[in-house]
Motif scaffolding. Structure first.
Motif: not given
Length: 256
Positions: A51-54, A103-104, A117-120, A127-130
């Motif tokens: 879902d997230i890529l660092f 995003l950040y 902060t970046a993660l949130e 959450e909005m997309e889901r």
């Protein structure tokens, strides 16, 4: 926010990668892949779909972080991207935001409050997309099983995986951690289920909605199995080598 997400870390500095992984663990994020080479990560991407890529901008090998994310985008991947780097090159920073939709941007050394902060921010978008996807989803599938002489309906969405324990009992493991023992056969459950309830190995059914990734089984040199990782649990379920391609195709279709 209490919902669960998965993350991948692509970082060629071992210390920095370990730190990011520990930050994810502190925040309840399931890290499904850690890599130091952009090209190597591209080969693993379809099996983990985070879902997230660092991503570090500077990486080992032929691809830097920006080129790697561009390749993922061109292939249709849409993870939330958080760039991590010690670079002071403003062009790199601007490219990461405008071309990649980052995003950040986290500067090294990454401090935990800034990471959080970046993660949130990323989790808010997820959450909005889901929520939008859920509102457009078809009606839930219900599966009725025999539980202590009663007919018990269970929402398919709530099932993580099912395992045949013995000739008489079937263990239905739910996303919330509960387990329901039933006397209904796996074949009877499949007759009521959608195609997203898949049998990866004899005696098992997995709910593809909750699969995070799969990897080759380690520790047994002669093993021909893979292990399935879930988004909501540390439990791993076997995947037969003969079913790996079919499983991978279904997982890819689900994540497109």
């Amino acid at each position: 926010m209490s919902f669960l997400v998965t993350a991948a870390i692509v970082e060629d500095n071992q210390w920095a990668g370990t730190m990011l992984e520990s930050y994810c663990e502190r925040c309840g994020v399931n890290v499904v892949c850690v890599a130091s080479d952009g090209q190597a990560f591209l080969q693993q991407y379809d099996s983990c779909k985070p879902d997230i890529l660092f991503v570090d901008i500077r990486l080992q090998g032929e691809l830097d972080g920006i080129s790697m994310v561009q390749a993922i985008r061109e292939a249709g991947g849409r993870p939330k991207v958080i760039m991590v780097s010690g670079t002071t090159n403003i062009d790199d920073v601007l490219t990461s935001f405008h071309d990649l939709g980052s995003l950040y941007f986290l500067s090294k050394p990454v401090l935990f409050p800034k990471f959080q902060t970046a993660l949130e921010k990323a989790k808010t978008e997820i959450e909005m997309e889901r929520s939008v996807q859920a509102s457009q989803a078809p009606p839930a599938t219900w599966i009725t099983v025999k539980h202590q002489k009663l007919e018990l309906p269970i929402s398919e969405d709530s099932i993580l995986y099912i395992e045949k324990e013995d000739k008489r009992l079937t263990a239905i493991h739910l996303v919330n951690g509960d387990c329901v023992e039933a006397s209904t056969n796996l074949s009877d459950i499949l007759l009521q289920a959608s195609p997203l309830l898949f049998s990866p190995f004899k005696g098992f059914l997995v709910n593809m909605r909750h699969v995070a990734s799969y990897v080759k089984e380690r520790g047994f040199p002669t093993s021909r199995r893979f292990l399935i990782h879930f988004k909501h649990s540390t439990v791993k379920v076997p995947l037969s080598r003969n079913l790996q391609k079919e499983f991978a195709k279904l997982l890819q279709e689900l994540n497109i």
